[in-house]
Motif scaffolding. Structure first.
Motif, PDB file in Angstrom:
ATOM      1  N   VAL A   1      39.870  85.071  59.746  1.00 45.42           N
ATOM      2  CA  VAL A   1      39.798  83.692  59.248  1.00 45.42           C
ATOM      3  C   VAL A   1      38.983  82.825  60.210  1.00 45.42           C
ATOM      4  O   VAL A   1      38.122  82.038  59.792  1.00 45.42           O
ATOM      5  N   LEU A   2      39.225  82.971  61.501  1.00 51.58           N
ATOM      6  CA  LEU A   2      38.495  82.177  62.490  1.00 51.58           C
ATOM      7  C   LEU A   2      37.017  82.550  62.505  1.00 51.58           C
ATOM      8  O   LEU A   2      36.153  81.692  62.731  1.00 51.58           O
ATOM      9  N   LEU A   3      36.713  83.815  62.248  1.00 47.11           N
ATOM     10  CA  LEU A   3      35.314  84.224  62.166  1.00 47.11           C
ATOM     11  C   LEU A   3      34.652  83.580  60.941  1.00 47.11           C
ATOM     12  O   LEU A   3      33.519  83.097  61.029  1.00 47.11           O
ATOM     13  N   ALA A   4      35.361  83.543  59.819  1.00 45.45           N
ATOM     14  CA  ALA A   4      34.830  82.895  58.625  1.00 45.45           C
ATOM     15  C   ALA A   4      34.583  81.413  58.878  1.00 45.45           C
ATOM     16  O   ALA A   4      33.559  80.860  58.456  1.00 45.45           O
ATOM     17  N   ARG A   5      35.518  80.765  59.561  1.00 49.88           N
ATOM     18  CA  ARG A   5      35.329  79.343  59.888  1.00 49.88           C
ATOM     19  C   ARG A   5      34.109  79.142  60.782  1.00 49.88           C
ATOM     20  O   ARG A   5      33.342  78.190  60.615  1.00 49.88           O
ATOM     21  N   THR A   6      33.904  80.056  61.724  1.00 52.12           N
ATOM     22  CA  THR A   6      32.769  79.954  62.637  1.00 52.12           C
ATOM     23  C   THR A   6      31.452  80.107  61.887  1.00 52.12           C
ATOM     24  O   THR A   6      30.511  79.338  62.115  1.00 52.12           O
ATOM     25  N   PHE A   7      31.372  81.070  60.992  1.00 52.29           N
ATOM     26  CA  PHE A   7      30.167  81.235  60.171  1.00 52.29           C
ATOM     27  C   PHE A   7      29.935  80.013  59.287  1.00 52.29           C
ATOM     28  O   PHE A   7      28.797  79.585  59.083  1.00 52.29           O
ATOM     29  N   ALA A   8      31.026  79.436  58.757  1.00 50.98           N
ATOM     30  CA  ALA A   8      30.913  78.288  57.848  1.00 50.98           C
ATOM     31  C   ALA A   8      30.317  77.070  58.535  1.00 50.98           C
ATOM     32  O   ALA A   8      29.797  76.173  57.870  1.00 50.98           O
ATOM     33  N   GLN A   9      30.376  77.032  59.848  1.00 48.59           N
ATOM     34  CA  GLN A   9      29.818  75.900  60.590  1.00 48.59           C
ATOM     35  C   GLN A   9      28.298  75.849  60.501  1.00 48.59           C
ATOM     36  O   GLN A   9      27.688  74.800  60.703  1.00 48.59           O
ATOM     37  N   LYS A  10      27.668  77.002  60.218  1.00 53.29           N
ATOM     38  CA  LYS A  10      26.217  77.091  60.009  1.00 53.29           C
ATOM     39  C   LYS A  10      25.427  76.590  61.214  1.00 53.29           C
ATOM     40  O   LYS A  10      24.424  75.895  61.072  1.00 53.29           O
ATOM     41  N   SER A  11      25.883  76.953  62.407  1.00 53.26           N
ATOM     42  CA  SER A  11      25.166  76.586  63.627  1.00 53.26           C
ATOM     43  C   SER A  11      24.272  77.754  64.045  1.00 53.26           C
ATOM     44  O   SER A  11      24.679  78.911  63.944  1.00 53.26           O
ATOM     45  N   PRO A  12      23.072  77.486  64.540  1.00 51.37           N
ATOM     46  CA  PRO A  12      22.159  78.576  64.904  1.00 51.37           C
ATOM     47  C   PRO A  12      22.549  79.340  66.162  1.00 51.37           C
ATOM     48  O   PRO A  12      22.121  80.476  66.345  1.00 51.37           O
ATOM     49  N   PHE A  13      23.348  78.720  67.050  1.00 57.19           N
ATOM     50  CA  PHE A  13      23.856  79.423  68.225  1.00 57.19           C
ATOM     51  C   PHE A  13      25.327  79.757  67.984  1.00 57.19           C
ATOM     52  O   PHE A  13      26.151  78.855  67.802  1.00 57.19           O
ATOM     53  N   LEU A  14      25.652  81.036  67.968  1.00 58.64           N
ATOM     54  CA  LEU A  14      27.007  81.495  67.702  1.00 58.64           C
ATOM     55  C   LEU A  14      27.592  82.107  68.969  1.00 58.64           C
ATOM     56  O   LEU A  14      27.073  83.097  69.485  1.00 58.64           O
ATOM     57  N   PHE A  15      28.656  81.502  69.495  1.00 60.34           N
ATOM     58  CA  PHE A  15      29.328  81.987  70.697  1.00 60.34           C
ATOM     59  C   PHE A  15      30.673  82.585  70.287  1.00 60.34           C
ATOM     60  O   PHE A  15      31.500  81.907  69.668  1.00 60.34           O
ATOM     61  N   LEU A  16      30.902  83.839  70.645  1.00 62.53           N
ATOM     62  CA  LEU A  16      32.127  84.534  70.265  1.00 62.53           C
ATOM     63  C   LEU A  16      32.842  85.055  71.510  1.00 62.53           C
ATOM     64  O   LEU A  16      32.235  85.744  72.329  1.00 62.53           O
ATOM     65  N   ASP A  17      34.119  84.728  71.618  1.00 59.10           N
ATOM     66  CA  ASP A  17      34.934  85.188  72.743  1.00 59.10           C
ATOM     67  C   ASP A  17      35.911  86.251  72.240  1.00 59.10           C
ATOM     68  O   ASP A  17      36.920  85.945  71.627  1.00 59.10           O
ATOM     69  N   GLU A  18      35.570  87.492  72.473  1.00 60.69           N
ATOM     70  CA  GLU A  18      36.373  88.637  72.045  1.00 60.69           C
ATOM     71  C   GLU A  18      36.639  88.630  70.537  1.00 60.69           C
ATOM     72  O   GLU A  18      37.797  88.598  70.093  1.00 60.69           O
ATOM     73  N   PRO A  19      35.582  88.640  69.714  1.00 61.45           N
ATOM     74  CA  PRO A  19      35.790  88.602  68.263  1.00 61.45           C
ATOM     75  C   PRO A  19      36.486  89.833  67.699  1.00 61.45           C
ATOM     76  O   PRO A  19      37.003  89.795  66.586  1.00 61.45           O
ATOM     77  N   GLY A  20      36.504  90.940  68.462  1.00 57.65           N
ATOM     78  CA  GLY A  20      37.161  92.149  67.979  1.00 57.65           C
ATOM     79  C   GLY A  20      38.644  92.210  68.261  1.00 57.65           C
ATOM     80  O   GLY A  20      39.319  93.177  67.863  1.00 57.65           O
ATOM     81  N   ASN A  21      39.196  91.186  68.932  1.00 59.42           N
ATOM     82  CA  ASN A  21      40.628  91.176  69.229  1.00 59.42           C
ATOM     83  C   ASN A  21      41.454  91.345  67.967  1.00 59.42           C
ATOM     84  O   ASN A  21      41.217  90.676  66.955  1.00 59.42           O
ATOM     85  N   ASN A  22      42.437  92.223  68.010  1.00 59.82           N
ATOM     86  CA  ASN A  22      43.406  92.430  66.928  1.00 59.82           C
ATOM     87  C   ASN A  22      42.815  93.071  65.670  1.00 59.82           C
ATOM     88  O   ASN A  22      43.514  93.220  64.672  1.00 59.82           O
ATOM     89  N   LEU A  23      41.543  93.439  65.702  1.00 56.07           N
ATOM     90  CA  LEU A  23      40.947  94.079  64.542  1.00 56.07           C
ATOM     91  C   LEU A  23      41.080  95.595  64.642  1.00 56.07           C
ATOM     92  O   LEU A  23      40.915  96.165  65.718  1.00 56.07           O
ATOM     93  N   ASP A  24      41.382  96.231  63.505  1.00 60.08           N
ATOM     94  CA  ASP A  24      41.445  97.687  63.518  1.00 60.08           C
ATOM     95  C   ASP A  24      40.026  98.251  63.512  1.00 60.08           C
ATOM     96  O   ASP A  24      39.040  97.512  63.433  1.00 60.08           O
ATOM     97  N   ILE A  25      39.901  99.563  63.601  1.00 59.12           N
ATOM     98  CA  ILE A  25      38.595 100.192  63.781  1.00 59.12           C
ATOM     99  C   ILE A  25      37.654  99.895  62.618  1.00 59.12           C
ATOM    100  O   ILE A  25      36.446  99.718  62.804  1.00 59.12           O
ATOM    101  N   LYS A  26      38.196  99.822  61.386  1.00 58.07           N
ATOM    102  CA  LYS A  26      37.368  99.533  60.213  1.00 58.07           C
ATOM    103  C   LYS A  26      36.744  98.148  60.321  1.00 58.07           C
ATOM    104  O   LYS A  26      35.531  97.975  60.133  1.00 58.07           O
ATOM    105  N   TYR A  27      37.562  97.140  60.632  1.00 56.87           N
ATOM    106  CA  TYR A  27      37.049  95.780  60.698  1.00 56.87           C
ATOM    107  C   TYR A  27      36.171  95.564  61.921  1.00 56.87           C
ATOM    108  O   TYR A  27      35.266  94.730  61.900  1.00 56.87           O
ATOM    109  N   ARG A  28      36.406  96.311  62.994  1.00 56.72           N
ATOM    110  CA  ARG A  28      35.509  96.209  64.152  1.00 56.72           C
ATOM    111  C   ARG A  28      34.110  96.695  63.788  1.00 56.72           C
ATOM    112  O   ARG A  28      33.111  96.083  64.185  1.00 56.72           O
TER     113      ARG A  28
END
Length: 250
Positions: free
Chosen positions: A147-174
């Motif tokens: 959900v937080l990743l979707a919100r980040t994409f929705a911001q439509k900013s050209p510079f995207l900063f991600l702090d451990e976006p793979g946290n809590n994701l299983d292997i498929k979603y990673r």
């Protein structure tokens, strides 16, 4: 457009975390920020996003980030933090719509139809459309991360900063996350090439998503260059004080 960092130091209170950082990130790059816990990775992202004060110079498109209005900075930079923070119990839809604020001018009222359409697309891309009416405090850690990743994409900013976006994701979603980030990074936002700056603990994810590595140790940059060079055994040993290569079986 680029981010320029000159002689930058930053920290919290009297504790200095980053020391004498010099760095340039050009639009269109895919940059991995690596280093052990406490090396200053998250602090660096927050400084670049203008969220904490610093000494020295940090500019985005020639403007000192600490002097930019928050909304102006948000049009250029979107930061997805780690999910350890406490969130208000908004619904998934409301949370993703918050990401449209920088581009649409409103968090809930008067949002253009195009912004709503794009936010819904981000929800679908991140696999959370079926969670639309669920509240954040009802989600698993992996669901919240998407959900937080979707919100980040929705911001439509050209510079995207991600702090451990793979946290809590299983292997498929990673795996899907890397694919989505590479597709996003290959495009552009508002005629500006998209730029990814991300912290990963999973070095394989970093390799799949990024082409450049900036490695930190004790608050200083100890390597800045091609990610393939950063992943060599000697460099990983220098950065992590640990035989990473043997541990991951490479």
């Amino acid at each position: 457009m680029k981010i320029v960092v000159k002689d930058m130091s930053a920290g919290y209170g009297s504790s200095e975390v980053l020391k004498d950082i010099n760095l340039e990130i050009n639009s269109g790059e895919k940059v991995f920020i690596g280093g052990s816990n406490g090396s200053g990775k998250t602090t660096l992202l927050k400084v670049l996003a203008g969220l904490i004060s610093h000494k020295g110079l940090v500019t985005v498109d020639g403007k000192e980030v600490s002097k930019m209005k928050r909304k102006d900075a948000a049009r250029l930079i979107s930061l997805m933090p780690q999910t350890s923070e406490v969130y208000f119990p908004y619904t998934v839809y409301e949370t993703v719509m918050l990401g449209t604020y920088a581009s649409s001018g409103s968090a809930f009222g008067g949002v253009p139809a195009s912004a709503v359409e794009y936010a819904l697309k981000c929800m679908e891309d991140c696999g959370v459309s079926d969670l639309r009416d669920r509240h954040l405090d009802e989600l698993s850690g992996g669901q919240l991360q998407r959900v937080l990743l979707a919100r980040t994409f929705a911001q439509k900013s050209p510079f995207l900063f991600l702090d451990e976006p793979g946290n809590n994701l299983d292997i498929k979603y990673r795996a899907e996350l890397c694919d989505k980030l590479n597709v996003w990074a290959a495009g552009q936002t508002s005629e500006i090439p998209n730029t990814l700056v991300a912290i990963f603990h999973d070095l394989e994810q970093a390799r799949r998503c990024c082409t450049r590595a900036v490695m930190l140790k004790e608050g200083k940059v100890v390597f800045d260059g091609d990610i393939s060079e950063a992943m060599k055994p000697d460099m990983l040993m220098k950065v992590y004080d640990f035989d990473v290569t043997s541990y991951i079986g490479e």
